[in-house]
Design a protein around this motif. Structure first.
Motif, mmCIF file in Angstrom:
data_model
loop_
_atom_site.group_PDB
_atom_site.id
_atom_site.type_symbol
_atom_site.label_atom_id
_atom_site.label_comp_id
_atom_site.label_asym_id
_atom_site.label_seq_id
_atom_site.Cartn_x
_atom_site.Cartn_y
_atom_site.Cartn_z
ATOM 1 N N VAL A 367 29.527 60.906 86.248
ATOM 2 C CA VAL A 367 29.889 61.607 85.018
ATOM 3 C C VAL A 367 28.698 62.457 84.566
ATOM 4 C CG1 VAL A 367 30.689 61.351 82.640
ATOM 5 C CG2 VAL A 367 31.418 59.694 84.394
ATOM 6 N N PHE A 368 28.960 63.753 84.380
ATOM 7 C CA PHE A 368 27.936 64.702 83.947
ATOM 8 C C PHE A 368 28.331 65.279 82.592
ATOM 9 C CE2 PHE A 368 28.073 64.713 88.559
ATOM 10 C CZ PHE A 368 26.739 64.598 88.914
ATOM 11 N N LEU A 369 27.370 65.422 81.701
ATOM 12 C CA LEU A 369 27.577 66.048 80.395
ATOM 13 C C LEU A 369 26.653 67.256 80.322
ATOM 14 C CD1 LEU A 369 28.781 65.974 77.501
ATOM 15 C CD2 LEU A 369 26.886 64.474 76.859
ATOM 16 N N HIS A 370 27.242 68.464 80.196
ATOM 17 C CA HIS A 370 26.426 69.670 80.338
ATOM 18 C C HIS A 370 27.006 70.812 79.507
ATOM 19 C CE1 HIS A 370 29.422 71.402 83.241
ATOM 20 N NE2 HIS A 370 29.642 70.116 83.473
ATOM 21 N N PRO A 371 26.181 71.819 79.166
ATOM 22 C CA PRO A 371 26.675 72.977 78.433
ATOM 23 C C PRO A 371 27.796 73.670 79.199
ATOM 24 C CG PRO A 371 24.278 72.966 78.451
ATOM 25 C CD PRO A 371 24.720 71.902 79.412
ATOM 26 N N GLU A 372 28.730 74.258 78.462
ATOM 27 C CA GLU A 372 29.893 74.872 79.092
ATOM 28 C C GLU A 372 29.497 76.008 80.042
ATOM 29 O OE1 GLU A 372 34.279 75.844 77.484
ATOM 30 O OE2 GLU A 372 32.729 77.150 76.646
ATOM 31 N N GLU A 373 28.399 76.694 79.715
ATOM 32 C CA GLU A 373 28.021 77.846 80.542
ATOM 33 C C GLU A 373 27.297 77.430 81.831
ATOM 34 O OE1 GLU A 373 24.668 77.301 77.468
ATOM 35 O OE2 GLU A 373 26.871 77.157 77.550
ATOM 36 N N VAL A 374 26.969 76.162 81.963
ATOM 37 C CA VAL A 374 26.294 75.666 83.170
ATOM 38 C C VAL A 374 27.334 74.993 84.056
ATOM 39 C CG1 VAL A 374 24.503 74.151 84.088
ATOM 40 C CG2 VAL A 374 24.145 75.329 81.903
#
Length: 465
Positions: A367-374
């Protein structure tokens, strides 16, 4: 992917045979052997245990090693997984197996394998499992119907796969409830033990810790529920799982578990959940530093806070083996979910709904949590280092083919940080995973062949206010 909205004690620490006991059921031995200690296999001379295993292996006329292994491994009968009988059922199995060993070598117990520590000697496991030349380095091959060398993973390690503080002490502290949601305490959505049937659901230890250790850390026969107990490491591995269960019971008490009259099926004798909650009635206690008389909860919590500070850092830094797994396999994207960082909330679990249990493949997810643009890209080490926040594992079980379970990942700590830094900013949760195909005699890794709709129905960040 179609989205759906949903919210969903004792002070016995001395040596072995000092306390006579009476059990409510037979124990497969000629005489009562009192309360014995189960010790770490890294701390003992295992020769008596090896002798007992060998005698049980060579025994004729039933009640031999394979008889007890098949209580777990049978593809027809059900070993208890993905529900709150997981711990009690395996405790009963170890009890009967241990009594069979004691009938061969009186006073012997199953030594536990503490995988949260680096082995004192040995490259990946305690030396007893690596030296070769005896049953601890062998396994029963059901296809050939003979004993052969094990096919476990053997790569050396420099850090434990699951550190004790994070994966035992903290999991116990965050999960005071046995079989219901602990989300508001930062724990499992299914409780420490898991959810009751008929719904079912993995508890806080069973996934990812138990499942991933079986599949990708130990591997070989242990990677499948229909061969696992043919490898003798199974008994020591599950003795440590049972020790974790006992640590939870010492803190919260057996009376927190409901419906204790439920039967633990397929055992050599009739036995209920309630009959296995006191280990002294089963004839053993654990020799372990944390198996001491209970101390007040506030003192435990304060100790945990201090220890957590010592293990600070990114998830990938705390769990380097998990991060390595995420990069070493061609993981396929299972789900992508976009959302705005909330400003008001109590908890933010990410819930994957109706994850399908397979009869042939184990599923490992990241599970990854990241900015939408990345965007997520396979093989991007920097992305893993920055944005990996958790993982999960689903064990393949032929007895449960087609059944479904929910997996909840607690993102509250990460969302708290982001709500202060970037309130209202758009973020994504990306879930990737791969299937490990399991065969009779080995495990091979392969790119996920199932489509995302075949793995889960929907995924959603739930905002609890």
């Amino acid at each position: 992917m179609k989205r759906r909205d949903f919210i969903k004690s004792t002070a016995l620490t001395a040596g072995a045979t000092t306390l006579a006991i009476s059990t409510p059921f037979a124990v497969h031995s000629k005489e009562n052997q009192g309360v014995l200690q189960r010790k770490s296999i890294d701390e003992i001379d295992p020769s008596d245990y090896i002798d007992a295993l060998t005698k049980l292996k060579d025994k004729n006329g039933g009640n031999d090693y394979v008889f007890y292994a098949n209580i777990h491994n049978s593809a027809v009968k059900r070993c208890e997984h993905n529900n709150d009988l997981f711990f009690p059922w395996h405790r009963a199995l170890l009890h009967y197996f241990e009594k069979a060993l004691q009938a061969e070598v009186p006073g012997v117990t199953i030594p536990y394998y503490d995988y949260t520590k680096l082995p004192k000697s040995g490259k990946r496991y305690p030396a007893a499992f690596e030296k070769g030349g005896d049953i601890l380095s062998q396994m029963y091959d059901d296809f050939q119907q003979k004993w052969v060398n094990t096919n476990r993973n053997t790569t050396s390690i420099s850090k434990p796969f699951y550190p004790y503080v994070d994966e035992v002490t903290n999991v116990i502290s965050k999960n005071p409830k046995w079989s219901s949601s602990n989300i508001l305490t930062g724990g499992s959505s299914n409780g420490f033990g898991g959810l009751q049937r008929p719904l079912g659901g993995f508890g806080a230890i069973e996934t990812p810790q138990h499942n991933l250790m079986h599949d990708l850390y130990i591997g070989g026969a242990m990677s499948s529920s229909v061969t696992a107990a043919f490898d003798p490491i199974f008994w020591s591995f599950h003795a440590y799982q049972d020790l974790i269960f006992e640590l939870w019971l010492k803190k919260y008490g057996a009376n927190t578990i409901s419906d204790q009259g439920r039967s633990l099926k397929n055992m050599p004798e009739s036995i209920t959940l309630g009959e296995v909650l006191d280990t002294t009635r089963l004839g053993y206690i654990y020799d372990h530093p944390d198996m001491q008389p209970p101390v007040i909860a506030s003192a435990i919590d304060e100790k945990n806070i201090n220890l957590r500070q010592q293990t600070s850092g990114s998830y990938a830094q705390k769990y380097p083996h998990v991060a390595e797994l995420a990069g070493s396999y061609e993981a396929e994207t299972i789900s992508i979910y976009s959302f705005d960082i909330p400003t008001t909330f109590k908890a933010t679990p990410f819930v994957m709904k109706d994850v399908v249990i397979s009869d042939t493949v184990n599923l490992t997810g990241f599970v990854f949590l990241h900015p939408e643009e990345v965007d997520y890209e396979k093989g991007d080490e920097l992305f893993r280092e920055r944005y990996l926040v958790d993982h999960f594992a689903i064990f393949s079980m032929p007895q449960m083919k087609g059944m479904k379970t929910d997996i909840s990942i607690d993102l509250t700590q990460e969302i708290v940080r982001l709500s202060a830094q970037s309130p209202g900013k758009k973020y994504k949760v990306t879930v990737t995973g791969f299937d490990s195909a399991v065969t009779k005699d080995a495990k091979t890794s392969a790119i996920t062949k199932r489509t995302e709709s075949e793995i889960l129905t929907s995924a959603e960040l739930v905002i609890l206010t």
